[in-house]
Every structure is written in structure tokens, then in C-alpha cells.
Design a protein around this motif. Structure first.
Motif, short mmCIF file in Angstrom:
data_model
loop_
_atom_site.label_atom_id
_atom_site.label_comp_id
_atom_site.label_asym_id
_atom_site.label_seq_id
_atom_site.Cartn_x
_atom_site.Cartn_y
_atom_site.Cartn_z
N ILE A 193 0.86 -1.18 0.00
CA ILE A 193 0.00 0.00 0.00
C ILE A 193 0.90 1.23 0.00
N ALA A 194 0.72 2.10 -0.98
CA ALA A 194 1.55 3.30 -1.04
C ALA A 194 0.71 4.53 -0.77
N LEU A 195 1.38 5.55 -0.23
CA LEU A 195 0.68 6.78 0.10
C LEU A 195 1.42 7.96 -0.50
N ASP A 196 0.69 8.85 -1.14
CA ASP A 196 1.28 10.08 -1.67
C ASP A 196 0.45 11.25 -1.17
N LYS A 197 1.04 11.99 -0.21
CA LYS A 197 0.30 13.13 0.37
C LYS A 197 0.56 14.41 -0.40
N ASN A 198 1.46 14.31 -1.35
CA ASN A 198 1.90 15.50 -2.05
C ASN A 198 1.05 15.77 -3.29
N GLN A 199 -0.30 15.68 -3.11
CA GLN A 199 -1.19 15.83 -4.25
C GLN A 199 -2.17 16.96 -4.02
N SER A 200 -2.59 17.59 -5.09
CA SER A 200 -3.68 18.56 -5.02
C SER A 200 -4.73 18.18 -6.05
N ARG A 201 -5.98 18.51 -5.73
CA ARG A 201 -7.05 18.22 -6.68
C ARG A 201 -7.57 19.51 -7.28
N VAL A 202 -7.79 19.50 -8.57
CA VAL A 202 -8.35 20.66 -9.25
C VAL A 202 -9.70 20.24 -9.83
N SER A 203 -10.76 20.99 -9.51
CA SER A 203 -12.09 20.67 -10.05
C SER A 203 -12.54 21.80 -10.97
N LEU A 204 -12.78 21.46 -12.21
CA LEU A 204 -13.28 22.45 -13.17
C LEU A 204 -14.77 22.21 -13.32
N LYS A 205 -15.56 23.22 -12.90
CA LYS A 205 -17.02 23.04 -12.92
C LYS A 205 -17.64 23.87 -14.04
N GLY A 206 -18.69 23.32 -14.62
CA GLY A 206 -19.36 24.04 -15.70
C GLY A 206 -18.46 24.26 -16.90
N VAL A 207 -17.81 23.17 -17.31
CA VAL A 207 -16.92 23.25 -18.47
C VAL A 207 -17.75 23.07 -19.75
N GLU A 208 -17.53 23.89 -20.76
CA GLU A 208 -18.21 23.73 -22.06
C GLU A 208 -18.05 22.30 -22.54
N ASP A 209 -19.15 21.62 -22.80
CA ASP A 209 -19.09 20.21 -23.21
C ASP A 209 -19.06 20.13 -24.73
N ARG A 210 -17.86 20.26 -25.30
CA ARG A 210 -17.74 20.21 -26.76
C ARG A 210 -16.44 19.50 -27.15
N PRO A 211 -16.40 18.95 -28.37
CA PRO A 211 -15.17 18.25 -28.78
C PRO A 211 -13.96 19.19 -28.72
N GLY A 212 -12.87 18.70 -28.21
CA GLY A 212 -11.63 19.48 -28.23
C GLY A 212 -11.31 20.19 -26.93
N ILE A 213 -12.29 20.30 -26.01
CA ILE A 213 -12.03 21.09 -24.80
C ILE A 213 -10.97 20.42 -23.90
N ALA A 214 -11.07 19.10 -23.72
CA ALA A 214 -10.09 18.40 -22.88
C ALA A 214 -8.70 18.52 -23.51
N SER A 215 -8.65 18.39 -24.81
CA SER A 215 -7.37 18.50 -25.50
C SER A 215 -6.75 19.88 -25.28
N GLU A 216 -7.56 20.92 -25.36
CA GLU A 216 -7.03 22.28 -25.16
C GLU A 216 -6.50 22.47 -23.74
N ILE A 217 -7.28 22.04 -22.76
CA ILE A 217 -6.87 22.24 -21.36
C ILE A 217 -5.61 21.45 -21.05
N PHE A 218 -5.60 20.16 -21.41
CA PHE A 218 -4.46 19.33 -21.00
C PHE A 218 -3.20 19.58 -21.83
N ASN A 219 -3.40 20.05 -23.06
CA ASN A 219 -2.21 20.47 -23.82
C ASN A 219 -1.59 21.71 -23.22
#
Ligand code: ASP
Ligand code: MG
Length: 401
Positions: free
Chosen positions: A254-280
């Protein structure tokens, strides 16, 4: 057998400790084995040399840095060889160059290209214990290079691979690989054996026993690695091919990583290409995104959650500024932890994930995100329950037995 033994900085931290290392090497020799020893610089030595350089320059010439830093390992190899000779053993010290270690050009972060096995092979045949200065080689131009911090492990594994050693032992100040961090769960057990892939998962998750690059190299070259302590005679943990592990436990650790943060993007435009733009955009700013979860959209909007190392959160904020138009709101949560269950046995068994979720439910811990692979289940939870979760999972999978 031909055994490669690597001793890290703390194991050769002072002259007394070098004398102890000499005794251990001699003992292996007495048992009838051929031995090649790889040593690190005495602990603190490399940092001291770096400080010296910084006295003169913020950005020291990299070729000169390699010459400077490689000297730390040379000191240890020469001293150990002298100690062994004094004890009546035939030993010869070698620099990376003398040992035939050829790297690419990249000064201060070179990669080993190949090793000419002849100089070490001949010296062993002549009955010598060969003591190699770790962390260094030469490039095709004949210049000294170093392999990056912690690089002596790589030297040892590469030598073991090139000379087809039976075993490569990495000596440090810990006994081996544990089922979880013993500081969190005192009932954690040292593992006898673990596969390369499990070790890679556990290492990247914070079980800092071995450098990942050296485990990857060991896997590629089929080197049997053992990690053990230089301060006692405990047998350590063997890291080997999955085929060499007869009884595959469902869950190994069992491994533990406390050095993490979570980012929540709410109300994101649901259209093709949006995930690609953000993660690129995040990739361009060198943000290491780990887990990603997207929920099914409704009314043309969706929610995307992901985790990043805490230290990169400011960079994420900078990137997100550019997406104001396409995202309604962004929430950042620093105090999350990632708990992961690793085991090759889960490839062929069902119910492993369900058990993890049930265990969290029993402890009343909310799971915020889940991701799985063939040999791993990771859960993001509130950081304040991290230790509790580790202990509960450790018990649920009976790792203390
Ligand atoms: N002496 C080098 C360092 O401190 C290499 C090593 O110890 O593996 O990073
Ligand atoms: Mg080290």
C-alpha cells in the motif's frame, strides 16, 4: 557466482563505515564469489562539491562540474581498495572511464550508452575484487560525464547487466521494501520478493528505496536486484521477473502520496476538443497531471477533476486563467492524498477493488476519485484520513500476516 555490490553514501559515510564495507565485501569473497563493488561518494560529499562550485558561479560550466563531482566517488573507490588490500585481498580501484563505461554527451545528466566489459572482466579473472567509482563514465569525446543525482545505482545495475552478474545488491540504510511505510503502520512487513512492475509502482508512489531509473534498467536487462541494509545481515528484498515469484500475493503493498492537489473544473463547455485544449496547455507548462476524471455532461456542461503535485498548483492557476471563458468555476483542494494498492495478483482475481471501497466505507472515508490499472488501484481521499486509510487497507488485505 558473480555479485555486484553497491554501497550508497551513508554506507560509506566515514572511514569506519568504509572499513565495515570492506569486511562485508571480503566475506562475500570468502564465500567463493567474484565481486564487483560500486561505491557512492561519502555522504554529504557531492553536496559539498556543488557548494564549492557555487562559490564561484551560479551557473557553473557543466563539463567542469562533471570532473569535480566524479571525484567524490573516486575517493571512496580508492579508499575501499586500499582497505581490502591491507586485509590481504587482491583489489583494484577503477574510475568510470577505466571500467569502460561509455555515456552519451549530456554533461551532469548523462545516460549510459554501453559498457566495454573487458577491463572489469579481465581484472576479475585475475582474481581481483574490482571497486568501481559509481555515477560516472566518459562520452565519445573522452570527456568525463556524470549520471545525475543518485546515479551510482544505475552504474551498478548497468555493470550487472553488461557482465551478466547473477545478482546486483544495493546496500542502503533500510532493510528492503516494506508492505507499507513502517512509520505509518508498525506492523508493515518486509517483502522477500517483488516484481519489477510492482516496485516501479510503489517507488513512484513514494516508497523511496530505489531510484526508478535503475529499476527500469534492471527490468530491461533482466538483472536480479536485491535491496538490503549495510548495517545488519538481514536478507533484504529481491526485485525480479514476475515469473520468478511463485506465490503471487493478491496485494503486495500500500503506497501513500500526500503530495497531491485536486483541481475541479465546474461548468466546463461540453464540446469536442475542450479536454485537448486544457491538458495540452497544462503539458506545455510542464504540469504533471496524474489522475483525471470527467463526469457525464448535462445541459452542454461537464465537470473535469484532476490531480497534480502540490508544488505545481501555482502553474496550474496560471494556465487556467486562459480558460476563463470556457469554465464557470474552479476549485483547488490542497489537502488530498492518494492511497494506492499494488499487486500483480489482482490481474487474475476479481473483488480486489470492491474490498478497497468497502474498507473505506467501514472507516467512513469518502473516496473523491478512483483510478485503476492492471496491477494498481488508486483512490484520492481527504488528507486527514490518509494514515487511517493505509492502516485499514493494510489489515483488510492481511499484509501483516
Ligand atoms: N554521489 C552522487 C549523489 O550524491 C551519486 C550517488 O550517490 O548515487 O547524487
Ligand atoms: Mg545515493
Amino acid at each position: 557466482m558473480l555479485i555486484v555490490q553497491k554501497f550508497g553514501g551513508t554506507s560509506v559515510g566515514d572511514l569506519e563505515r568504509i572499513a565495515n564495507v570492506a569486511k562485508r565485501v571480503a566475506k562475500t569473497r570468502d564465500e567463493g564469489h567474484d565481486v564487483i563493488v560500486v561505491v557512492s561518494a561519502m555522504s554529504g560529499e557531492t553536496n559539498k562539491l556543488i557548494e564549492y562550485a557555487h562559490f564561484f558561479s551560479k551557473n557553473p560550466q557543466r563539463e567542469a562540474m562533471d570532473l569535480l563531482l566524479s571525484s567524490g566517488e573516486r575517493v571512496t573507490s580508492a579508499l575501499l581498495s586500499i582497505a581490502l588490500n591491507e586485509m590481504g585481498y587482491k583489489a583494484v580501484a577503477m574510475t568510470g572511464r577505466q571500467a569502460g563505461i561509455v555515456t552519451d554527451k549530456r554533461h551532469t545528466s548523462a545516460r549510459i550508452d554501453h559498457i566495454n566489459p573487458k577491463p572489469m572482466g579481465d581484472a576479475v579473472k585475475e582474481g581481483n575484487i574490482v571497486v568501481v567509482a559509481g555515477f560516472q563514465g566518459i562520452n565519445e569525446e573522452g570527456r568525463v560525464t556524470t549520471l545525475g543525482r543518485g546515479g551510482s545505482d544505475l552504474t551498478a545495475v548497468a555493470i550487472a547487466g553488461a557482465l551478466k552478474a547473477d545478482l546486483c545488491e544495493i546496500y542502503t540504510d533500510v532493510d528492503g521494501v516494506y508492505t507499507t511505510d513502517p512509520r505509518i503502520e508498525p506492523k508493515a512487513k518486509k517483502m522477500d520478493r517483488i516484481s519489477y512492475d510492482e516496485m516501479l509502482e510503489l517507488a513512484s508512489l513514494g516508497a523511496k528505496v530505489l531510484q526508478n531509473r535503475s529499476v527500469e534498467l534492471a527490468k530491461k536487462m533482466g538483472v536480479n536486484l536485491v535491496t538490503r541494509s549495510s548495517f545488519n545481515d538481514n536478507p533484504g528484498t529481491l526485485i525480479t521477473k514476475e515469473e520468478n515469484i511463485m506465490e503471487k500475493p493478491l496485494v503486495s503493498g500500500i503506497a501513500l502520496d500526500k503530495n497531491q492537489s485536486r483541481v475541479s473544473l465546474k461548468g466546463v463547455e461540453d464540446r469536442p476538443g475542450i479536454a485537448s485544449e486544457i491538458f495540452n496547455a497544462l503539458a506545455e507548462d510542464a504540469v504533471n497531471v496524474d489522475m483525471i476524471v470527467q463526469t457525464i455532461g448535462a445541459d452542454g456542461k461537464t465537470e473535469i477533476d484532476f490531480t497534480v503535485p502540490q508544488s505545481e498548483i501555482e502553474r496550474v492557476k496560471g494556465v487556467m486563467e486562459r480558460f476563463k471563458e470556457s469554465i464557470e468555476s474552479i476549485e483547488y483542494k490542497d489537502d488530498v492524498a492518494k492511497v494506492s494498492i499494488v499487486g500483480v495478483g489482482m490481474k487474475s482475481h476479481s473483488g480486489v477493488a470492491a474490498k478497497a471501497f468497502t474498507t473505506m466505507a467501514k472507516e467512513n472515508i469518502n473516496i473523491e476519485m478512483i483510478s485503476t490499472s492492471e496491477i494498481k488501484i488508486s483512490m484520492v481521499i481527504d488528507e486527514k484520513y490518509a494514515e487511517l486509510a493505509v492502516r485499514a487497507l493494510h489489515e483488510a488485505y492481511e499484509l501483516d500476516k
